[in-house]
Every structure is written in C-alpha cells, then in structure tokens.
Scaffold this active site. Structure first.
Site, PDB file in Angstrom:
ATOM      1  N   LYS A   1       0.846  -1.208   0.000  1.00 11.50           N
ATOM      2  CA  LYS A   1       0.000   0.000   0.000  1.00 11.50           C
ATOM      3  C   LYS A   1       0.876   1.251   0.000  1.00 11.50           C
ATOM      4  O   LYS A   1       1.878   1.309   0.732  1.00 11.50           O
ATOM      5  CB  LYS A   1      -0.914  -0.017   1.236  1.00 11.50           C
ATOM      6  CG  LYS A   1      -1.943   1.126   1.266  1.00 11.50           C
ATOM      7  CD  LYS A   1      -2.903   1.015   2.451  1.00 11.50           C
ATOM      8  CE  LYS A   1      -3.935   2.135   2.451  1.00 11.50           C
ATOM      9  NZ  LYS A   1      -4.884   2.057   3.589  1.00 11.50           N
TER      10      LYS A   1
ATOM     11  N   SER B   1     -10.417  -0.188   6.796  1.00 10.02           N
ATOM     12  CA  SER B   1      -9.784  -0.140   5.475  1.00 10.02           C
ATOM     13  C   SER B   1      -9.038  -1.389   5.034  1.00 10.02           C
ATOM     14  O   SER B   1      -8.538  -1.426   3.910  1.00 10.02           O
ATOM     15  CB  SER B   1      -8.829   1.046   5.394  1.00 10.02           C
ATOM     16  OG  SER B   1      -9.573   2.211   5.170  1.00 10.02           O
TER      17      SER B   1
ATOM     18  N   SER C   1      -9.995   2.046   2.452  1.00 15.66           N
ATOM     19  CA  SER C   1      -9.074   2.803   1.636  1.00 15.66           C
ATOM     20  C   SER C   1      -8.013   1.946   0.937  1.00 15.66           C
ATOM     21  O   SER C   1      -7.449   2.376  -0.056  1.00 15.66           O
ATOM     22  CB  SER C   1      -8.364   3.847   2.499  1.00 15.66           C
ATOM     23  OG  SER C   1      -7.549   3.209   3.485  1.00 15.66           O
TER      24      SER C   1
HETATM   25  N1  GLN Z   1     -13.575   4.456   5.579  1.00 21.57           N
HETATM   26  C1  GLN Z   1     -13.051   4.955   6.812  1.00 21.57           C
HETATM   27  C2  GLN Z   1     -12.680   6.397   6.667  1.00 21.57           C
HETATM   28  O1  GLN Z   1     -12.881   6.930   5.655  1.00 21.57           O
HETATM   29  C3  GLN Z   1     -11.918   4.109   7.273  1.00 21.57           C
HETATM   30  C4  GLN Z   1     -10.647   4.406   6.599  1.00 21.57           C
HETATM   31  C5  GLN Z   1      -9.507   3.576   7.080  1.00 21.57           C
HETATM   32  O2  GLN Z   1      -9.685   2.564   7.763  1.00 21.57           O
HETATM   33  N2  GLN Z   1      -8.331   4.040   6.738  1.00 21.57           N
HETATM   34  O3  GLN Z   1     -12.178   7.015   7.557  1.00 21.57           O
END
Ligand code: GLN
Length: 494
Positions: free
Chosen positions: A79, A178, A154
């Site tokens: 990532k 995410s 994400s």
């Molecule tokens: N979807 C969540 C957010 O937008 C979680 C994101 C994540 O776990 N990095 O904050």
C-alpha cells in the site's frame, strides 16, 4: 505451472525446494500486472527492474544459505502509505508529489528482511480517508468481480491486486475498516491486528490512535504467515505492543471451532445490512454451529454509536497529523515565486494539494477540537469510546469471539456514493468498534449475494488475534469443501 494462482505458502515451498526461483515468480506476477492492471488499476507504481533486482538478491541470499522463512521470494503488493526508500510514496495524494522517502517503514524493512519481493505500490483513498479508492488523487481502482464497482477502501488497490491474482499478498492499513471492508467486497481475507501489534513507524499517519497495518491474502494461512512477518515489538513506534506475538500461524493451521463460544452481536445481526448480506451471515452462523461452536447472542448496546464517535475522533487526529504538510517539508510547493509569504505558499499548496474529502476531514476535526466545542464533540466521542470498550469487555466474559457481517452491502458501483459522504461512511458501520478499542478482527469470505462477495467479520480480544484466525480458517475450510474450491474461483475472468 501457473504461478500466479498459487498461494503464498505454496510459492514459498516451491522456491525453497528449488522448483522455481524468486525471479521466475516475480516475472510471472509482473506479466500478470502488465496484462490486467490497465483494467483493474490496482497499482500507482510498478518498476520491473527494481522488483527483479530484489528477487535476484533473494535468490542469492537463499543460495548463500540464509534462512529467510516461509515467504522468502514471495511477491507482495505494498500500500502506498508505507514509506519505501526505492519507490515513491504518495498516500494517494498530490501533496506528496515528487517526494522520495529517505527511509523504509518498519514493515517495509521487515518484508525485505524476510525475503518478500515488493512488486509495487498500490492505490488508496487519499491519506486512507474513504471506503472505495475514489478519493485517490490518481483515480479509482476497479473490483475484479465487476470492473464497474469499487474494490472497497481505503486499501482498495491492495485488495484488487490480490483478488485479480496480480499478487498473492498485499499490505493494508485499517483505521476504521480499510483492510476488512475491501477484503470483504473483493472476496479475499483481510486482517486488522490488535492495535500496536504491527508497527506504525513509516506509515503516513491518518489517525494515530487507530491506524493499524495488516495483511491481505487469498487464504487465511497466507494472511497469518504475513501477519507474523509484520509482528513483534518496534522501538521506533511508541505505541508498539511489547508482548509475545499471538500464535496466528498455528491457529490458521488448526482451523477448528469445536467448543468455542461464538457471540453474535445482537445490534449488528442483519441490522442495517442488505438482505443478501444478512442471509450469508445467518448461514455462516449456522455453519459455525454445525462445526461445533456454541452460538450465544450478545448485546453490545454502544456499538451503534461507534460510527459517530469515529467520525469525530479520526478527523480530529487527522487535522493535527496533516498539519505537517506545510509546503516546506514534503513534495508539492505551489506559488513559491519570491513574491509570496511562507503562509501564502502554504495556503496555496494545501488548497491545491489536498482533495475534497481530506479538506472535509481537516475542517471537521479542527471544529471538533476547537475551544467551546471540544467537550461537546471530541470529549463526548472519547466517552463513547470507553463505553464501546466496556461492551467488548463484557462480551468477552461470555464468549471467545464475536461475529458480524463485515460490511452492510456488497461492492457498490463506482460513482454511486461520491456525492454522499454519509453513505460512504456507513460502509464502516460494523468494522469501527474494533478500531476504537484496538481489538483484533478479520474478514473472511462467506459467500456471494447477487454474484458479489460477502465477508464474515470475526472480532477477538486485544492480543487474541489467533482466535480470529482459528475461526476464519474453520469457515474457509468448511466452505471450500461445500463449494469444491475457493470463492475467488467463481470470479469472472479478467
Ligand atoms: N472508511 C473509513 C474512513 O474513511 C476508514 C478508513 C480507514 O480505515 N483508513 O475514515
């Protein structure tokens, strides 16, 4: 021998026995990336020469007799939130344009030390804020099950890469879901370790009290093998846990739930889930019972408030963490022509360098922390966090693990939620409680709804990561028997 369909464990064995080499395996995956990534768009950066040089080095280290462990020579997609010395690191943002990190994240370094071969950096929502990769400054990734749909987020580039057989393994970070959410909607395995169980050093910070790196894989055992590479105390991360690593590989191999007490979270059992997801979840619970688990309904009354608390706490921490992008230290600098003050250059750079969701989070967070509102918003959210923790503590007095669907819906169409932040945030309904409290939680495929994958979430106590693996592996084994193979085999050809 079709190397790209093999599991990481199998590849590791084939390389160890000399039947193939790290270079050959890397080439097969680079070829697969070249063939399908035009459609999937999982990667932001691929550099064949750098990858092959790494693979050659692993083959040499092995030939020299170095014992690198079971994943030596296995390729991985990384990532783009982890710093890498030899590749750019953007966190999905324009503001890091041109930045070359001067150091490797601890996890990057541990991958290299164990002989994993980094194929490239994967796409993500900007600064990991999002559930679809549509907030990436570089455009969305696509779900291999249906290219018109999102691969989650994400860490959606990482989930898409593994689901599309571009890599057997990938890395992610889970701040609010995410890793688990993208794993669920692409039909693969994704694990959020106990907070502090995997190092944050060199992970571009979003919300530091929540950010947790973890593995993606196509099998539970592969995820556990990668989990082990990540784990262990890191003196460079002040919140790193200094405790023995939970026996995750052993648990993944054990794969039985006989006598285990499995709690079904009453508030999340089908609540808010679309019918297909609720049906697969109910079947998964029945399956666990048929495998010898004792099913107990457990009430966690504060879990329903976790989402609201998260969307105050995470933006608050983000507003502070993202202050470092000041146009002086990293990447982009706009309007620095000698006529403007440092403050003006900073404002121009941040206006141009950050996307709309990042700006929204910075504003929300700054507001929640401002004097006069701090107690009402940030303070209250922290109190909810304590109540969620008490729910977990009470639940784990009665049961060994808790289960729920991973996400309320299957993969949604690209574009469907971009103008509706609330709808996007709701993707994290079931995943967020474990983030607020630092608990371990995994997502494992549990079937299809209208042809799209559904995930089962298995939450475990802090440092009880092995329990998540044990249950997930039992589900995986039973369902593979039922389906005569893995769920991913049902995905359409790319
Ligand atoms: N979807 C969540 C957010 O937008 C979680 C994101 C994540 O776990 N990095 O904050």
């Amino acid at each position: 021998m079709d190397l790209v369909t093999k599991s990481a464990a199998e590849l590791g064995e084939l390389i160890a026995s000399g039947e193939t080499s790290a270079v050959e395996v890397a080439e097969a995956h680079l070829d697969r990336i070249a063939a399908v990534d035009g459609k999937v768009r999982a990667f932001l950066h691929v550099d064949r020469d750098t990858t092959l040089a790494q693979a050659r080095e692993v083959d040499e280290r092995r030939a020299a007799g170095e014992d690198l462990g079971p994943l030596a020579g296995v390729p991985i997609a990384h990532k783009d939130v982890f710093t890498t010395r030899d590749m750019p690191t953007t966190a999905g943002s324009k503001i890091l344009d041109g930045w070359r990190p001067p150091y490797d994240a601890t996890i990057t370094a541990r991958l290299r030390a164990k002989g994993l071969v980094i194929l490239g950096k994967t796409n993500m929502d900007e600064f990991a804020m999002g559930s679809s990769t549509e907030n990436s400054a570089f455009g969305p990734s696509h779900n291999p099950w249906d290219l018109a749909r999102v691969p989650g987020g994400s860490s959606g580039g990482s989930s898409a890469a593994v689901a599309a057989y571009q890599a057997p393994l990938s890395t992610g970070t889970d701040t609010g879901g995410s890793i688990r959410q993208p794993a669920a909607v692409t039909g693969i395995v994704g694990m959020k370790p106990t907070y502090g169980g995997s190092s944050r050093y060199g992970v571009i910070a979003f919300a530091s009290s929540l950010d947790t790196p973890g593995p993606f894989a196509r099998t539970v055992l592969d995820a556990a093998l990668l989990h082990e590479v990540f784990s262990g105390h890191d003196a460079m991360d002040s919140t790193s846990v200094d405790a023995p690593v939970p026996p995750v590989v052993e648990a993944a191999r054990r794969a039985d739930v006989n006598g285990l007490r499995v709690g079904v979270v009453k508030q999340f059992a089908g609540e808010g889930a679309e019918p297909g997801v609720a049906a697969r979840f109910e079947e998964a619970v029945e399956l666990l019972e048929s495998l010898g688990a004792k099913i107990v309904e457990v009430s966690c009354p504060h879990f329903t408030y976790a989402l609201s608390a998260y969307y105050l706490i995470a933006p608050s921490e983000a507003s502070s963490n993202l202050a470092r992008f000041d146009a002086m230290r990293y990447g982009l600098r706009v309007g620095d022509d000698g006529t403007r003050s440092a403050e003006e250059v900073m404002a121009l750079t941040r206006a141009q360098g950050f996307g709309p969701e990042v700006k929204r989070r910075i504003m929300l967070g700054t507001y929640a922390l401002s004097s006069g509102y701090y107690d009402a918003y940030y303070g209250k959210a922290q109190q909810v966090r304590t109540l969620v923790k008490r729910d977990f503590d009470t639940a784990f007095e009665q049961v060994d693990v808790l289960v729920s669907p991973t996400t309320p819906t299957t993969a949604f169409p690209i574009g469907e939620r971009v103008d509706d932040p609330m709808a996007m945030y709701l993707a994290d309904l079931y995943t967020i409680p474990a983030n607020l409290t630092g608990n371990a939680a995994i997502s494992v495929p549990c079937g299809l709804a209208d042809g799209l994958p559904v995930g089962l979430q298995v939450m475990a106590p802090v440092l009880g990561d092995d329990r998540s693996y044990r249950v997930a592996a039992a589900v995986e084994r039973a369902l593979e028997d039922r389906w005569s193979g893995p769920l991913l085999a049902k995905a359409p050809e790319l």
